[in-house]
Design a protein around this motif. Structure first.
Motif, PDB file in Angstrom:
ATOM      1  N   SER A  59      32.795  46.077  39.867  1.00 22.48           N
ATOM      2  CA  SER A  59      31.383  45.786  40.115  1.00 22.48           C
ATOM      3  C   SER A  59      30.611  45.501  38.828  1.00 22.48           C
ATOM      4  O   SER A  59      29.719  44.648  38.812  1.00 22.48           O
ATOM      5  N   TYR A  60      30.956  46.192  37.730  1.00 21.11           N
ATOM      6  CA  TYR A  60      30.224  45.961  36.484  1.00 21.11           C
ATOM      7  C   TYR A  60      30.466  44.550  35.972  1.00 21.11           C
ATOM      8  O   TYR A  60      29.531  43.843  35.572  1.00 21.11           O
ATOM      9  N   TRP A 134      31.606  52.243  39.802  1.00 20.17           N
ATOM     10  CA  TRP A 134      30.492  51.603  39.111  1.00 20.17           C
ATOM     11  C   TRP A 134      30.166  52.424  37.872  1.00 20.17           C
ATOM     12  O   TRP A 134      30.605  53.562  37.707  1.00 20.17           O
TER      13      TRP A 134
END
Length: 245
Positions: A59-60, A134
């Motif tokens: 996600s990052y 995350w």
């Protein structure tokens, strides 16, 4: 004279009561348990698949791609990286990588004693965070990380964990993975990195947006020198055996 015997009337059967359906709360609980078990099984299958199939960036990385418009990243297998790069990262981030099962209890105790000024996360924990979760300090994330990390350690080899780490780690703004980092900072392929270059790349990992491997500060140079010595040490004492051929 025959005597008639009166027939006894058969008792009437009571109608069977219809089976009542379980209360809504029980049904919801049952569905919730089944859904939870299904998610656990799915998660384990995905993690097992990633032991051989290239995982997503996380996600990052997706957020940085959306913010910047593009990122620089090319996956490269461990066999195409200079062995000293892997040793340097382990020396810098997780010197007991080959000795623990996902959590370095000594490092965690030092982190607690240091008042959280220093991190206690292993390479395995960072892989779980980067690939499946995350960034940011969050109790929910830490709880999930604590559950997932032993599963990754069980299903992946140490070499695979380090290979994924070196392909998802951030080395500069928009620069992810050792392939992009080697070209970005030194203009060479990752297999051609020397000990000094590898140590500098490992030295910037805790704060890649604030440090530079090609224009190192005095702090980065000092840290890189310590990492270079550490990489040589773990090679000699066998702490690199779990990820080297």
């Amino acid at each position: 004279m025959a005597v008639r015997v009166a027939k006894q009337a058969k008792p009437k059967r009571k109608p069977r009561a219809k089976a009542s359906s379980p209360p809504l709360r029980k049904r919801l609980t049952r569905w919730g348990v089944r859904a939870g078990l299904g998610l656990v099984v799915l998660a384990v299958l995905i993690i097992a698949m990633h032991s051989v199939v290239r995982p997503w960036g996380g996600s990052y990385m997706a957020g940085e791609r959306a913010r910047l418009g593009r990122i620089d990243r090319t996956w490269v297998p461990m066999g195409e990286m200079a062995p000293v790069m892997a040793r340097s990262v382990v020396a810098a981030e997780d010197s007991n990588f080959c000795l623990h099962w996902g959590f370095d209890m000594n490092a965690i105790r030092h982190a607690i004693d240091g008042g959280a000024r220093r991190g206690g996360s292993t390479v395995s924990q960072q892989v779980v965070k980067n690939v499946y979760l995350w960034h940011g300090r969050n109790y929910v994330r830490k709880a999930l990380e604590t559950v997932i990390t032993p599963v990754v350690e069980l299903l992946w080899s140490k070499r695979r964990i380090l290979e994924v780490y070196l392909n998802v780690a951030e080395f500069d703004e928009g620069v992810f993975g050792i392939e992009a980092a080697a070209w970005h900072y030194f203009g060479v392929a990752p297999k051609d990195l020397n000990a000094d270059q590898a140590a500098r790349l490992a030295a910037i990992l805790p704060a890649p947006k604030d440090r530079s491997a090609s224009r190192p500060s005095d702090f980065v140079l000092r840290r890189a020198a310590a990492i270079r010595d550490g990489a040589a040490t773990i090679r000699k004492d066998g702490r690199a055996a779990c990820f080297e051929d």
